[in-house]
Enzyme design. Structure first.
Site, PDB file in Angstrom:
ATOM      1  N   LYS A  72       0.845  -1.173  -0.016  1.00  0.00           N
ATOM      2  CA  LYS A  72       0.165  -0.070  -0.114  1.00  0.00           C
ATOM      3  C   LYS A  72       1.063   1.239  -0.005  1.00  0.00           C
ATOM      4  O   LYS A  72       0.705   2.309  -0.628  1.00  0.00           O
ATOM      5  CB  LYS A  72      -0.847  -0.025   1.255  1.00  0.00           C
ATOM      6  CG  LYS A  72      -1.920  -1.008   1.302  1.00  0.00           C
ATOM      7  CD  LYS A  72      -3.202  -0.364   0.575  1.00  0.00           C
ATOM      8  CE  LYS A  72      -4.464  -1.442   0.790  1.00  0.00           C
ATOM      9  NZ  LYS A  72      -4.397  -2.570   0.173  1.00  0.00           N
ATOM     10  N   SER A 179      -1.786  12.177  25.336  1.00  0.00           N
ATOM     11  CA  SER A 179      -1.154  12.666  24.104  1.00  0.00           C
ATOM     12  C   SER A 179      -0.275  13.842  24.175  1.00  0.00           C
ATOM     13  O   SER A 179       0.633  13.972  23.786  1.00  0.00           O
ATOM     14  CB  SER A 179      -2.049  12.846  22.879  1.00  0.00           C
ATOM     15  OG  SER A 179      -3.431  13.398  23.259  1.00  0.00           O
ATOM     16  N   ARG A 181       1.113  14.675  27.202  1.00  0.00           N
ATOM     17  CA  ARG A 181       2.467  14.473  27.973  1.00  0.00           C
ATOM     18  C   ARG A 181       3.544  13.611  27.062  1.00  0.00           C
ATOM     19  O   ARG A 181       4.799  13.634  27.242  1.00  0.00           O
ATOM     20  CB  ARG A 181       2.375  13.544  28.957  1.00  0.00           C
ATOM     21  CG  ARG A 181       3.401  13.447  29.934  1.00  0.00           C
ATOM     22  CD  ARG A 181       3.319  12.872  31.388  1.00  0.00           C
ATOM     23  NE  ARG A 181       4.418  12.730  32.378  1.00  0.00           N
ATOM     24  CZ  ARG A 181       4.818  11.713  32.609  1.00  0.00           C
ATOM     25  NH1 ARG A 181       4.507  10.422  32.150  1.00  0.00           N
ATOM     26  NH2 ARG A 181       6.031  11.538  33.279  1.00  0.00           N
ATOM     27  N   ARG A 182       2.827  13.014  25.990  1.00  0.00           N
ATOM     28  CA  ARG A 182       3.874  12.485  24.923  1.00  0.00           C
ATOM     29  C   ARG A 182       4.262  13.308  23.894  1.00  0.00           C
ATOM     30  O   ARG A 182       5.035  12.934  22.941  1.00  0.00           O
ATOM     31  CB  ARG A 182       3.189  11.199  24.353  1.00  0.00           C
ATOM     32  CG  ARG A 182       2.589  10.029  25.221  1.00  0.00           C
ATOM     33  CD  ARG A 182       2.235   8.739  24.121  1.00  0.00           C
ATOM     34  NE  ARG A 182       1.337   8.915  23.379  1.00  0.00           N
ATOM     35  CZ  ARG A 182       0.070   8.964  23.317  1.00  0.00           C
ATOM     36  NH1 ARG A 182      -0.596   8.886  24.608  1.00  0.00           N
ATOM     37  NH2 ARG A 182      -0.772   9.203  22.390  1.00  0.00           N
ATOM     38  N   GLY A 188      -6.536  14.737  21.267  1.00  0.00           N
ATOM     39  CA  GLY A 188      -7.895  14.393  21.008  1.00  0.00           C
ATOM     40  C   GLY A 188      -8.753  14.937  22.299  1.00  0.00           C
ATOM     41  O   GLY A 188      -9.961  15.557  22.169  1.00  0.00           O
ATOM     42  N   ASP A 189      -8.060  15.201  23.320  1.00  0.00           N
ATOM     43  CA  ASP A 189      -8.561  15.410  24.684  1.00  0.00           C
ATOM     44  C   ASP A 189      -7.833  15.740  25.639  1.00  0.00           C
ATOM     45  O   ASP A 189      -6.472  15.767  25.222  1.00  0.00           O
ATOM     46  CB  ASP A 189      -9.751  14.497  25.418  1.00  0.00           C
ATOM     47  CG  ASP A 189      -9.005  13.150  25.770  1.00  0.00           C
ATOM     48  OD1 ASP A 189      -7.691  13.143  25.568  1.00  0.00           O
ATOM     49  OD2 ASP A 189      -9.364  12.235  26.591  1.00  0.00           O
ATOM     50  N   VAL A 190      -7.855  16.088  26.878  1.00  0.00           N
ATOM     51  CA  VAL A 190      -7.081  16.802  27.986  1.00  0.00           C
ATOM     52  C   VAL A 190      -6.972  15.707  29.115  1.00  0.00           C
ATOM     53  O   VAL A 190      -8.143  15.713  29.547  1.00  0.00           O
ATOM     54  CB  VAL A 190      -7.249  18.181  28.209  1.00  0.00           C
ATOM     55  CG1 VAL A 190      -6.075  18.420  29.297  1.00  0.00           C
ATOM     56  CG2 VAL A 190      -7.300  19.006  27.010  1.00  0.00           C
ATOM     57  N   ASP A 252     -10.688  14.444  30.557  1.00  0.00           N
ATOM     58  CA  ASP A 252     -10.797  13.293  31.446  1.00  0.00           C
ATOM     59  C   ASP A 252      -9.891  13.722  32.566  1.00  0.00           C
ATOM     60  O   ASP A 252      -8.853  14.169  32.631  1.00  0.00           O
ATOM     61  CB  ASP A 252     -10.197  12.060  30.765  1.00  0.00           C
ATOM     62  CG  ASP A 252     -11.028  11.409  29.661  1.00  0.00           C
ATOM     63  OD1 ASP A 252     -12.131  11.881  29.419  1.00  0.00           O
ATOM     64  OD2 ASP A 252     -10.597  10.769  28.880  1.00  0.00           O
ATOM     65  N   ASN A 275       0.805   0.685  26.444  1.00  0.00           N
ATOM     66  CA  ASN A 275       0.394   0.237  27.514  1.00  0.00           C
ATOM     67  C   ASN A 275       0.027  -1.227  27.415  1.00  0.00           C
ATOM     68  O   ASN A 275       0.353  -2.081  28.455  1.00  0.00           O
ATOM     69  CB  ASN A 275      -1.004   0.779  28.230  1.00  0.00           C
ATOM     70  CG  ASN A 275      -0.849   2.281  28.592  1.00  0.00           C
ATOM     71  OD1 ASN A 275       0.355   2.502  28.961  1.00  0.00           O
ATOM     72  ND2 ASN A 275      -1.806   2.927  28.714  1.00  0.00           N
TER      73      ASN A 275
HETATM   74  N1  DCP Z   1      -5.772   4.087  27.906  1.00  0.00           N
HETATM   75  C1  DCP Z   1      -5.539   2.791  27.712  1.00  0.00           C
HETATM   76  N2  DCP Z   1      -6.172   2.080  27.018  1.00  0.00           N
HETATM   77  C2  DCP Z   1      -7.448   2.552  26.493  1.00  0.00           C
HETATM   78  C3  DCP Z   1      -7.618   3.872  26.667  1.00  0.00           C
HETATM   79  C4  DCP Z   1      -6.900   4.625  27.422  1.00  0.00           C
HETATM   80  O1  DCP Z   1      -4.437   2.357  28.009  1.00  0.00           O
HETATM   81  N3  DCP Z   1      -8.414   1.685  25.866  1.00  0.00           N
HETATM   82  C5  DCP Z   1      -4.535   5.043  28.507  1.00  0.00           C
HETATM   83  C6  DCP Z   1      -3.409   5.110  27.275  1.00  0.00           C
HETATM   84  C7  DCP Z   1      -3.755   6.561  27.147  1.00  0.00           C
HETATM   85  C8  DCP Z   1      -4.767   7.367  27.930  1.00  0.00           C
HETATM   86  O2  DCP Z   1      -5.115   6.153  28.944  1.00  0.00           O
HETATM   87  O3  DCP Z   1      -2.830   7.254  26.348  1.00  0.00           O
HETATM   88  C9  DCP Z   1      -5.441   8.566  27.717  1.00  0.00           C
HETATM   89  O4  DCP Z   1      -6.439   7.936  26.789  1.00  0.00           O
HETATM   90  P1  DCP Z   1      -6.912   8.959  25.606  1.00  0.00           P
HETATM   91  O5  DCP Z   1      -8.063   8.113  24.939  1.00  0.00           O
HETATM   92  O6  DCP Z   1      -7.200  10.407  25.932  1.00  0.00           O
HETATM   93  O7  DCP Z   1      -5.663   8.878  24.526  1.00  0.00           O
HETATM   94  P2  DCP Z   1      -4.473   9.783  24.287  1.00  0.00           P
HETATM   95  O8  DCP Z   1      -4.692  10.939  25.336  1.00  0.00           O
HETATM   96  O9  DCP Z   1      -3.239   8.726  24.008  1.00  0.00           O
HETATM   97  O10 DCP Z   1      -4.687  10.285  22.676  1.00  0.00           O
HETATM   98  P3  DCP Z   1      -5.657  11.442  22.346  1.00  0.00           P
HETATM   99  O11 DCP Z   1      -4.970  12.668  21.811  1.00  0.00           O
HETATM  100  O12 DCP Z   1      -6.835  10.673  21.234  1.00  0.00           O
HETATM  101  O13 DCP Z   1      -6.662  11.705  23.479  1.00  0.00           O
HETATM  102 MG    MG Z   2      -6.207  12.003  25.622  1.00  0.00          MG
HETATM  103 MN    MN Z   3      -8.651  10.863  27.643  1.00  0.00          MN
END
Ligand code: DCP
Ligand code: MG
Ligand code: MN
Length: 336
Positions: A72, A179, A181-182, A188-190, A252, A275
């Site tokens: 792809k 995301s 802290r990464r 997508g959210d805080v 959250d 994780n």
């Molecule tokens: N998390 C996890 N397993 C899931 C959902 C969440 O281990 N099924 C953990 C890892 C994620 C964190 O919780 O990084 C926060 O979840 P988010 O859905 O807010 O994901 P991110 O912050 O990583 O990405 P986004 O920018 O979409 O919010």
């Molecule tokens: Mg998030």
């Molecule tokens: Mn979240």
């Protein structure tokens, strides 16, 4: 949650991942679990790849990119697009289902049921769909909640929450995880972690904190308020910073005992994929890792745990990596 349209524009392979993401959206709409996982993994790996990919062979060498995905990638390199994307994304059904999947709280089966019912637009949902409480919130703030949050705004939301925390109880500590802290440019959210170093004051802050933020008009809609997850309390909702132009954003908040701060920080920082691999490794070593802590000497029979093992001391994230025999990875190295 809403990680849609999340590609890193800084990547030299931006065009490739953008096209692959369109296909990922199609698989999401079809609830095609295996392909979703495969594409997510490959897209994250390609995003993390530092150079511009120039050939099939180069793509094939990236971990997470198998033969089919490399083909792809090669097609995108050659023609700038994927024929398959054109075929499926052109269909009305896929477009509508993808639109419906943007409603927070609506999964693929709900989205397809709405389509089958003859609904085609957000207005149709508003007038004729039977919506859960979550989906009502998702529809009400549809465009805001599907927009990515710029990093600086996530920081401003964190500051706001920190000030509210200080009003509710002196000495509370807060950390933005997920995301943000990464190190992502947009979120997508805080995700905000709250605790108290004295080890006990966290007990009484959850509801007063939410109350404080609601009175200020900062929290606008509740999604989930969960107090039954061991000693951790979790809030999922919608917030909005003061000011006429600010958007509604997903937030959250987790309140945890200080003894679980490091495992909660590790969990809440993610990524979800990171994780999963860390938990899998712990399991293979006879341990068990969760947001509450790391346990050793866990005896399992198949997937079932026969005992809980014993809790290892984990004061810091580093200590968790050490117990698992892993070199430490900073948050920005946990993106996939
Ligand atoms: N998390 C996890 N397993 C899931 C959902 C969440 O281990 N099924 C953990 C890892 C994620 C964190 O919780 O990084 C926060 O979840 P988010 O859905 O807010 O994901 P991110 O912050 O990583 O990405 P986004 O920018 O979409 O919010
Ligand atoms: Mg998030
Ligand atoms: Mn979240």
């Amino acid at each position: 949650s809403s990680s849609r349209h999340d590609h890193q524009s800084s990547s030299p392979n931006h065009q490739v991942t953008e096209e692959l993401t369109k296909l990922l959206e199609v698989y999401r709409a079809n609830n095609d679990t295996w392909r979703i996982a495969g594409y997510q993994k490959a897209i994250a790996a390609i995003n993390a790849y530092p150079k511009e990919i120039t050939s099939y062979d180069e793509a094939r060498q990236i971990r997470g990119v198998g033969e089919r995905l490399a083909a792809k990638v090669a097609e995108i390199l050659a023609s700038g697009k994927l024929r398959k994307v054109e075929e499926v994304c052109g269909s009305e059904e896929t477009a509508v289902i993808s639109l419906f999947l943007g409603v927070w709280g609506a999964g693929p089966s709900t989205a397809r049921a709405w389509y089958a019912q003859g609904l085609r637009t957000l207005q149709d949902l508003h007038e004729r769909a039977s919506l859960t409480r979550h989906q009502k919130v998702g529809l009400l703030h549809y465009h805001d909640l599907n927009a990515r949050i710029p990093r600086h705004e996530a920081a401003a939301i964190h500051s706001f929450v920190s000030r509210c925390c200080a009003e509710v109880c002196a000495g509370l500590v807060t950390e933005v995880c997920g995301s943000y802290r990464r190190g992502r440019a947009t979120c997508g959210d805080v995700d905000i972690l709250v605790s108290h170093p004295d080890g006990s004051s966290h007990h009484d802050v959850f509801l007063p904190l939410l109350d404080n933020m609601k009175k200020k008009g900062f929290l606008t809609d509740d999604l989930v308020t969960q107090e039954d997850n061991g000693n951790q309390q979790k809030y999922l909702g919608v917030c909005r910073l003061p000011g006429p132009d600010s958007k509604h954003r997903r937030i959250d908040i987790i309140v945890v005992p200080y003894s679980e701060f490091a495992p909660a920080l590790l969990y809440f920082t993610g990524s979800a994929h990171f994780n999963r691999s860390m938990r899998l490794l712990a399991t293979k070593m006879g341990m068990s890792l969760s947001e509450h802590g790391l346990r050793t000497n866990v005896v399992r029979k198949g997937r079932e745990k026969l005992n809980d093992g014993c809790l290892l001391p984990t004061q810091t994230e580093e200590s968790i990596f050490e117990h698992l025999g892993l070199p430490y990875r900073a948050p920005h190295e946990r993106d996939h």
